[in-house]
Motif scaffolding. Structure first.
Motif, PDB file in Angstrom:
ATOM      1  N   GLN A   1     -16.560 -18.950 -28.985  1.00  0.00           N
ATOM      2  CA  GLN A   1     -15.398 -19.779 -29.284  1.00  0.00           C
ATOM      3  C   GLN A   1     -14.943 -20.444 -27.990  1.00  0.00           C
ATOM      4  OE1 GLN A   1     -13.816 -20.425 -32.369  1.00  0.00           O
ATOM      5  NE2 GLN A   1     -12.965 -22.014 -31.031  1.00  0.00           N
TER       6      GLN A   1
ATOM      7  N   HIS B   1       0.343 -22.056 -31.294  1.00  0.00           N
ATOM      8  CA  HIS B   1      -0.301 -21.857 -29.998  1.00  0.00           C
ATOM      9  C   HIS B   1      -1.660 -22.536 -29.916  1.00  0.00           C
ATOM     10  CE1 HIS B   1       2.230 -18.114 -28.836  1.00  0.00           C
ATOM     11  NE2 HIS B   1       2.825 -19.241 -28.580  1.00  0.00           N
ATOM     12  N   PHE B   2      -2.321 -22.673 -31.061  1.00  0.00           N
ATOM     13  CA  PHE B   2      -3.655 -23.270 -31.046  1.00  0.00           C
ATOM     14  C   PHE B   2      -3.722 -24.391 -32.073  1.00  0.00           C
ATOM     15  CE2 PHE B   2      -4.322 -19.010 -29.420  1.00  0.00           C
ATOM     16  CZ  PHE B   2      -5.100 -19.276 -28.304  1.00  0.00           C
TER      17      PHE B   2
ATOM     18  N   GLN C   1      -4.526 -11.244 -37.212  1.00  0.00           N
ATOM     19  CA  GLN C   1      -5.351 -11.387 -38.410  1.00  0.00           C
ATOM     20  C   GLN C   1      -5.704 -10.043 -39.014  1.00  0.00           C
ATOM     21  OE1 GLN C   1      -8.941 -13.705 -38.500  1.00  0.00           O
ATOM     22  NE2 GLN C   1      -8.060 -15.200 -37.097  1.00  0.00           N
TER      23      GLN C   1
ATOM     24  N   ARG D   1     -17.385 -19.577 -42.777  1.00  0.00           N
ATOM     25  CA  ARG D   1     -16.761 -20.851 -42.451  1.00  0.00           C
ATOM     26  C   ARG D   1     -17.606 -21.983 -43.036  1.00  0.00           C
ATOM     27  NH1 ARG D   1     -16.752 -22.879 -36.310  1.00  0.00           N
ATOM     28  NH2 ARG D   1     -15.408 -21.124 -35.907  1.00  0.00           N
TER      29      ARG D   1
ATOM     30  N   ALA E   1      -5.269 -24.418 -42.909  1.00  0.00           N
ATOM     31  CA  ALA E   1      -5.862 -23.196 -42.365  1.00  0.00           C
ATOM     32  C   ALA E   1      -4.825 -22.116 -42.109  1.00  0.00           C
ATOM     33  CB  ALA E   1      -6.599 -23.518 -41.070  1.00  0.00           C
TER      34      ALA E   1
ATOM     35  N   ASN F   1      -5.102 -17.983 -42.864  1.00  0.00           N
ATOM     36  CA  ASN F   1      -4.881 -16.934 -41.882  1.00  0.00           C
ATOM     37  C   ASN F   1      -3.796 -15.976 -42.313  1.00  0.00           C
ATOM     38  OD1 ASN F   1      -6.504 -17.026 -39.378  1.00  0.00           O
ATOM     39  ND2 ASN F   1      -6.024 -19.197 -39.637  1.00  0.00           N
TER      40      ASN F   1
ATOM     41  N   ASP G   1     -11.932 -19.133 -35.546  1.00  0.00           N
ATOM     42  CA  ASP G   1     -11.421 -20.495 -35.398  1.00  0.00           C
ATOM     43  C   ASP G   1      -9.950 -20.606 -35.765  1.00  0.00           C
ATOM     44  OD1 ASP G   1     -11.722 -19.906 -38.007  1.00  0.00           O
ATOM     45  OD2 ASP G   1     -12.436 -21.876 -38.610  1.00  0.00           O
ATOM     46  N   LEU G   2      -9.220 -19.533 -35.622  1.00  0.00           N
ATOM     47  CA  LEU G   2      -7.815 -19.424 -36.021  1.00  0.00           C
ATOM     48  C   LEU G   2      -7.042 -20.737 -35.903  1.00  0.00           C
ATOM     49  CD1 LEU G   2      -6.712 -18.767 -32.764  1.00  0.00           C
ATOM     50  CD2 LEU G   2      -7.555 -16.593 -33.574  1.00  0.00           C
ATOM     51  N   VAL G   3      -7.300 -21.649 -36.833  1.00  0.00           N
ATOM     52  CA  VAL G   3      -6.648 -22.949 -36.770  1.00  0.00           C
ATOM     53  C   VAL G   3      -5.154 -22.787 -37.007  1.00  0.00           C
ATOM     54  CG1 VAL G   3      -6.588 -25.263 -37.681  1.00  0.00           C
ATOM     55  CG2 VAL G   3      -8.721 -23.989 -37.653  1.00  0.00           C
ATOM     56  N   ALA G   4      -4.379 -23.216 -36.036  1.00  0.00           N
ATOM     57  CA  ALA G   4      -2.924 -23.274 -36.173  1.00  0.00           C
ATOM     58  C   ALA G   4      -2.337 -21.971 -36.662  1.00  0.00           C
ATOM     59  CB  ALA G   4      -2.513 -24.413 -37.096  1.00  0.00           C
ATOM     60  N   THR G   5      -2.846 -20.861 -36.165  1.00  0.00           N
ATOM     61  CA  THR G   5      -2.212 -19.586 -36.494  1.00  0.00           C
ATOM     62  C   THR G   5      -0.778 -19.637 -35.996  1.00  0.00           C
ATOM     63  OG1 THR G   5      -4.289 -18.463 -36.148  1.00  0.00           O
ATOM     64  CG2 THR G   5      -2.331 -17.098 -36.197  1.00  0.00           C
ATOM     65  N   PRO G   6       0.190 -19.568 -36.869  1.00  0.00           N
ATOM     66  CA  PRO G   6       1.568 -19.715 -36.396  1.00  0.00           C
ATOM     67  C   PRO G   6       2.042 -18.417 -35.753  1.00  0.00           C
ATOM     68  CG  PRO G   6       1.564 -19.346 -38.742  1.00  0.00           C
ATOM     69  CD  PRO G   6       0.129 -19.270 -38.293  1.00  0.00           C
ATOM     70  N   HIS G   7       2.873 -18.543 -34.793  1.00  0.00           N
ATOM     71  CA  HIS G   7       3.417 -17.390 -34.102  1.00  0.00           C
ATOM     72  C   HIS G   7       4.912 -17.339 -34.408  1.00  0.00           C
ATOM     73  CE1 HIS G   7       3.759 -14.969 -30.128  1.00  0.00           C
ATOM     74  NE2 HIS G   7       4.134 -14.305 -31.177  1.00  0.00           N
TER      75      HIS G   7
ATOM     76  N   PRO H   1      -6.633 -27.516 -33.687  1.00  0.00           N
ATOM     77  CA  PRO H   1      -8.062 -27.824 -33.678  1.00  0.00           C
ATOM     78  C   PRO H   1      -8.412 -28.748 -32.524  1.00  0.00           C
ATOM     79  CG  PRO H   1      -7.004 -28.602 -35.699  1.00  0.00           C
ATOM     80  CD  PRO H   1      -5.939 -28.007 -34.869  1.00  0.00           C
TER      81      PRO H   1
END
Lengths: 796, 796
Positions: free
Chosen positions: A701, B99-100, A724, A608, A618, A622, B84-90, B102
């Motif tokens: 985290q 869901h998340f 992931q 990172r 981001a 992912n 840090d899974l920024v804005a991992t889309p679901h 930053p």
């Protein structure tokens, strides 16, 4: 330890040869697996054996393990404890209890009976009560001892069939009388027809008993000779029949009691349920005791029928069989063919229970099938004599059915007056009706056992209780019959129309199956055998159609709907188990040559950089990560090196339970991520400070949860990690405080339980609970070890 | 990765200095922990901060971890995923859900509102319904916004106190009239006495509001100034009062409705429970909406009372205050002092609810305490005027209490006739009575929150729901009030005698606490303040004694018994939490210098020789083993090298789930023992053969269980292992098949769940569940990753 590892490498080869010699190959191995199913009930055989390909697959997987053994040293190390804890005593108060004893083989331990005694005081009282009610537990080996002599088996297995003499003729006459008292004379030809039917079906079942010495009920016979679906239809019919038998028998038994003591009428349902509970308890005690308890009433009933019919017919003989005038009853319907058929199918309910013996061959003393066949012959003979006798007595005494008094009661009054003998007859009738339900308690669980062995019913019906009875099946029967009985308010007449369809469906399919068997087998005398069975099949089929058609609107439609529904359910169960079996079978190992250690194989996540978040979207990063590692089949791993993992430790506070969970996770030698859910920025800052004070030993985290949810963010976060890299196993290590008493659990948030439950749905997530026990003032295991140490010190 | 490790070693020292600067030391740190409790309700502060010694202990434990870090490499390795899974889309159907997001700090993630939407279709419908009923979730930050203006706060917080004008005077007159209509004139001096009491208590509470701007209810004041036990007594009194307020208010409100529409009388209990449910839902929606809904009836009621009393007194003034003759009622008792005291204490129920404002200061707009004090003054003024007005109107109109019509209704009839105005008065009365229960819904959960913060109540009452309301406390109140209401059948008169004791106990303790505060503090004007509070205390105390004594047999004894019982419960809860806090606090690390790796430290069990079993009594051997390793304090480990462990894997069959569990256990680098429970010798032999075929890679222990139990032998065996070495952590790895649908769980034996539950009681046993998921036709996460990969491919 060079010897140790050499030994472990040498052993498998030797043992495999040995194993290969013992396990039959090819079709033989498959037969081995199915064979255990052949000898009646095996209280132990709940796990099926492996067939040849499964066996070979197991060897290949083992081969792969051996190749990776050098990479994974730790799990082959010596245990810090002795696994053969011979007779480790369990100090409990003043008593020393032995839970384990040496087994027969040197490497086996034996669980003792003492082990079954529970720990808590309340549990112990319940346990004692249970033991008093149903007796001490029986070893599996005792299953062979619990066989029945013919004289007892006849009483147990024929109470259903014989007791139906009490309502079968009456049901027939009640239909006939609708066409006026003149129609009652048609009872004689109808009775003859039913007698012929009994004879045909009885002879047909004699064939079944001989051909299926392991207890071939209609289900088995139909399934093996006609196919799975007919078998299931037969099973569904039988199951409904058994439930109705219990409900009807108890209802009519209670009827007999309440007509003698009318003040009990309001308590009909309660009385019935009490009788049901007693029957259940009696049957759970086990077969032999049940036999002793339940043998008497059947014989008393037989005696009673012979007495009143004999006296009645003797009187008639004195009158030179002159028929006295029947009381004049005006018919409300013409005497058409429909009415006759309805009367016939009502009378045929006297045949219910005829299949009981063929279903239960293995509970006879050896040679079981021969004894069972003799008993069946006796039963058929008695049934025909009693049924015909009652019909004849009614005819020659000029009786007619009337409300308020049963036909049997009328014959008894005519024959023996109203004294003690009459009371004896009525009491025997009531008793045998109540106990006829017992036959179903023997047969229903057995049917479920056979079905469960073929995976058509849940596996729990394979289990024999500690008294070697199929407790689960009995419980299901008791509950279902209780529901039916209570929802019909204990009303016999309302239940009767539902009755015949299920039985005759099973009869028909069973006889058809037998015919098919002889046709295929063509053993000596097959023509005669097939004739018996074909006639039985044809007659049963005719009764089935008549019953279904004439009683459809009166209630038979319920059964006509329920049978296919049950069959659908059975097939769903079967399909599910088939799917499970395929899913859990061992498969080829991933990659032909063993790979390196997991820690060296897993690519670390891209490092990172500080500005990355702002510069690159981001989400795309992912997605790419997810693309790289998408595996085809989840949870296929069968060998240690295939498992790549890391641990996630949700931490609420840096207290001892959490620290212990972190330490535990760290001792597992896998990468760790700590996860903290914080309700706001300030709390998060405070936690991060503490984390730094601790030394920041692990990646942390922090997730801010502004809506104060705790469980949901944990689950969603772990799901996101799983997406992931769905080839990596995530071990979630959850610290959990275990309080001393149950009420104290209310004082904890129960987060760990909710997280564990929710995580169960996420693939490739292993949940590890690290408990933290609040200390009891004096713990038993500790007390035991200190006491032992004191003794040892004294001895030294 | 030398940089990485260097960085990680350098960081803690730097960060610790920083942390040390931020965390205040000594008494300051302790104050920091308690300080967050000072500003009303903090929706987030559920985990207490560390005090100085705890903080230092944390640093020492961290120091120890750093010293052992070199021995345990794996857990410091890079993670295979990005944390840090920024804005991992679901991907969910056509929608992409985030869901998340930053967080504000670079190392934090933010859980979004979208996350709260559940997955399943049914759950989603329930979720939508909930959102429609109680509104969208509120962020914790919104707690400051949800404050009330004085005009709204007055309506919400005084509906309890003001509505009691509807039954207080009547309760007093009903007692007096027992001595005949002549005794009614004593209402005037009694009314004056109660007015003086109201004034004294009101002035006393004005002091409390100023001294406790963070909302000092009787509980807080009594606890801080008199000690813990008086505080708990005050809390118990208040809690009972709140529950009774809800029950009585709803009961009398429903009474008013049913006396207008008599056909509803039979549905009293159902109606009351419906109203309770509506009140609960309204309050869960949150403070502001509740204010808007509930403000109107209070003002309408004030208007109604002023109208009828004003018109009544104006009429009386026209008559020059000549008292018309009251209807003659003959007394059944003499007018003794006891009767007067009973009348006084009944009339004093008009004071219930007077403490509501002092309890709820933080919900006022800033400056909260000043606004609260003004509102309190208004309320006391209104209460006195309305109470005195009603007493005066009754006196000058010559009214007497009678069954079938309330006093208020009589005044209304006299003043405004029977038209629309009368209906308005009655409706306003009924509404305000129903809504008085609302005050309790504001105060009861708040009281529980304060108690939970002091660990006198379960921690779950600290949690604010997603609407920032104390949902748990409200639920408890609704349930308790519902039970009381239903078990008294909605009968107001039966409930009234239970009422006053709790309130006046709280009043007395609160005023005593305030007196003590001034006595200690001696701030300017303390003599005047102490005078107000001492008078309030003395008067409240007198009413308490009178209420308890005169109504003891009529029902007050229930409360007299319940209050100490509640206090006992609170102290039990407090003691439990104190014990937990001590138990979970970090302690000194075992051994001063870091030890070697666990695998090298654990002594292996003595090797098993072939003849040993026969030669030596094995029980002795085991005892010696237990003696050697008996540790003092279980589950103390705080550092990885302190944890010594091995794994036990219960294996039923060598299928894929079991093989995966074995592979998982093997990948943990600890010694492993496989455990197989077999119902008999043959099954055991078969399993051992398969084990050999697989390659005998791990030690296997077979236990024969002749009574067919499975769970009990597993538990007892692991207990026996634990007794051998109670310093070693046993990881029990359980394979578990996770079916797709709930009903399919019935088709599995559920052994794993039962084993896990039973093992929870055994110390130092970690339970790891390795799930094996049967595959769903299309799994959402998989769909998402394939779709993502498709997009990525398209973009490339």
């Amino acid at each position: 330890m060079p010897e140790k590892s050499k030994k472990s490498k040498a052993k498998p080869a030797r043992k495999r040869a040995h194993a290969g010699a013992r396990v039959r190959t090819g079709a033989g191995a498959a037969a081995l697996a199915d064979d255990t199913a052949g000898h009646g009930f095996d209280p132990a055989a709940t796990v099926p054996g492996l067939n040849e390909s499964e066996y070979n697959q197991l060897c290949r997987v083992g081969e792969h393990w051996r190749q990776v053994v050098t990479d994974h040293g730790a799990w082959r190390q010596a245990l810090p404890v002795r696994s053969d804890l011979v007779a480790t005593p369990h100090q409990r108060g003043r008593y020393t209890e032995v839970h384990f004893a040496p087994g027969d083989a040197p490497e086996e331990l034996l669980a003792t009976q003492q082990m079954l005694v529970p720990e808590g005081a309340v549990d112990r009282v319940r346990f004692r009560l249970r033991r008093t009610l149903i007796g001490p537990p029986l070893r599996s080996a005792a299953v062979a001892v619990e066989r029945l002599r013919k004289i007892v088996a006849l009483a147990i297995l024929s109470s259903d069939a014989l007791s139906s003499v009490a309502y079968g003729p009456e049901a027939m006459l009640t239909v006939l009388v609708v066409a006026g008292s003149g129609a009652l004379s048609r009872a004689i030809p109808l009775g003859v027809a039913i007698t012929v039917l009994m004879l045909a079906v009885g002879l047909s079942y004699r064939q079944t008993v001989r051909a299926y010495p392991s207890g071939g009920g209609s289900y088995t016979v139909a399934r093996e000779n006609l196919g799975e679906l007919p078998g299931l239809f037969a099973a569904a019919g039988l199951m409904i029949d058994y439930v109705l038998t219990v409900a009807v028998s108890i209802a009519s038994g209670i009827d007999a009691v309440t007509s003698a003591v009318p003040s009990l009428t309001s308590a009909t349902v309660v009385l019935g349920l009490v009788v049901l509970a007693l029957l259940f308890a009696g049957n759970v005690r086990g077969v032999r005791e049940a036999g002793l308890i339940f043998a008497a009433p059947t014989y008393l009933f037989i005696l009673a029928i012979f007495l009143i019919v004999g006296v009645g017919l003797a009187d008639a003989a004195q009158r030179h069989f002159a028929v006295p005038p029947t009381p004049l009853i005006h018919g409300t319907e013409g005497l058409g063919i429909i009415l006759l058929l309805r009367a016939f199918s009502s009378g045929a309910t006297a045949m219910t229970g005829i299949e009981a013996i063929s279903n239960a061959v293995p509970i006879f003393e050896p040679t079981a099938w021969r004894n069972a066949r003799t008993t069946l012959t006796w039963m058929i003979g008695l049934l025909i004599v009693m049924f015909a006798g009652v019909i004849a007595a009614v005819h020659f005494d000029g009786l007619a059915p009337r409300t308020g008094e049963t036909i049997l009661s009328q014959i008894a009054h005519r024959s023996v007056g109203s004294g003690a003998l009459y009371a004896f007859v009525q009491a025997a009738t009531a008793l045998v009706l109540l106990l006829a339900a017992n036959t179903a308690f023997n047969d229903f669980p057995r049917l479920l056992y056979y079905m469960a062995r073929n995976r058509h019913a849940p596996a729990l019906f394979l289990r024999m209780g500690d008294r070697l009875a199929f407790t689960n099946g009995m419980l299901l029967l008791a509950v279902l019959a209780g529901i039916v009985f209570a929802s019909f308010g204990g009303n016999t007449e309302a239940l009767i129309p539902l009755y015949a369809v299920g039985v005759f469906l099973a009869f028909t399919l069973s006889q058809a199956g037998m015919s098919m068997l002889w046709l295929r087998r063509r053993s000596p005398g097959w023509r005669r055998s097939i004739a018996f069975n074909a006639v039985g099949c044809a007659l049963s089929g005719i009764v089935l159609v008549i019953s279904g058609a004439t009683k459809f609107l009166a209630g038979a439609w319920v059964v006509v709907v329920a049978i296919p529904a049950l069959v659908f359910l059975f097939t769903r169960v079967r399909n599910y188990y088939a799917r499970v079996r395929t899913a859990i079978a061992l498969g080829p190992v991933d990659g032909s040559e063993p790979a390196l250690l997991p820690r060296q194989r897993i690519a670390p996540a891209p490092a990172r950089s500080a500005g990355e978040r702002a510069s690159a979207p981001a989400g795309v990063t992912n997605k790419q990560v997810a693309t790289q590692h998408s595996s085809v089949d989840p949870e296929r791993e069968q060998s240690p090196e295939e498992i790549h993992h890391f641990a996630v430790v949700p931490v609420a506070a840096l207290d001892r339970p959490s620290m212990r969970a972190l330490a535990y996770a760290a001792s597992l030698s896998m990468p760790i991520l700590a996860l903290h859910i914080s309700p706001n920025e300030e709390e998060a800052k405070r936690f991060e400070e503490y984390w730094q004070a601790w030394g920041d030993h692990l990646p942390l985290q922090v997730v801010i949860s502004p809506y104060r949810a705790i469980v949901v963010p944990v689950i969603r976060y772990i799901e996101a990690l799983h997406r992931q890299r769905d080839d990596v196993t995530i071990t979630v290590v959850i610290p959990e405080i275990v309080p001393i008493y149950g009420w104290q659990r209310l004082l904890h948030a129960g987060i760990s339980t909710r997280v564990r439950r929710a995580l169960r749905e996420v693939p490739r997530v292993v949940v590890t609970t690290v408990p933290f026990h609040l200390r009891r003032p004096a713990r038993r295991p500790r007390a035991s070890s200190t006491r032992a140490s004191g003794k040892a010190a004294g001895a030294a």
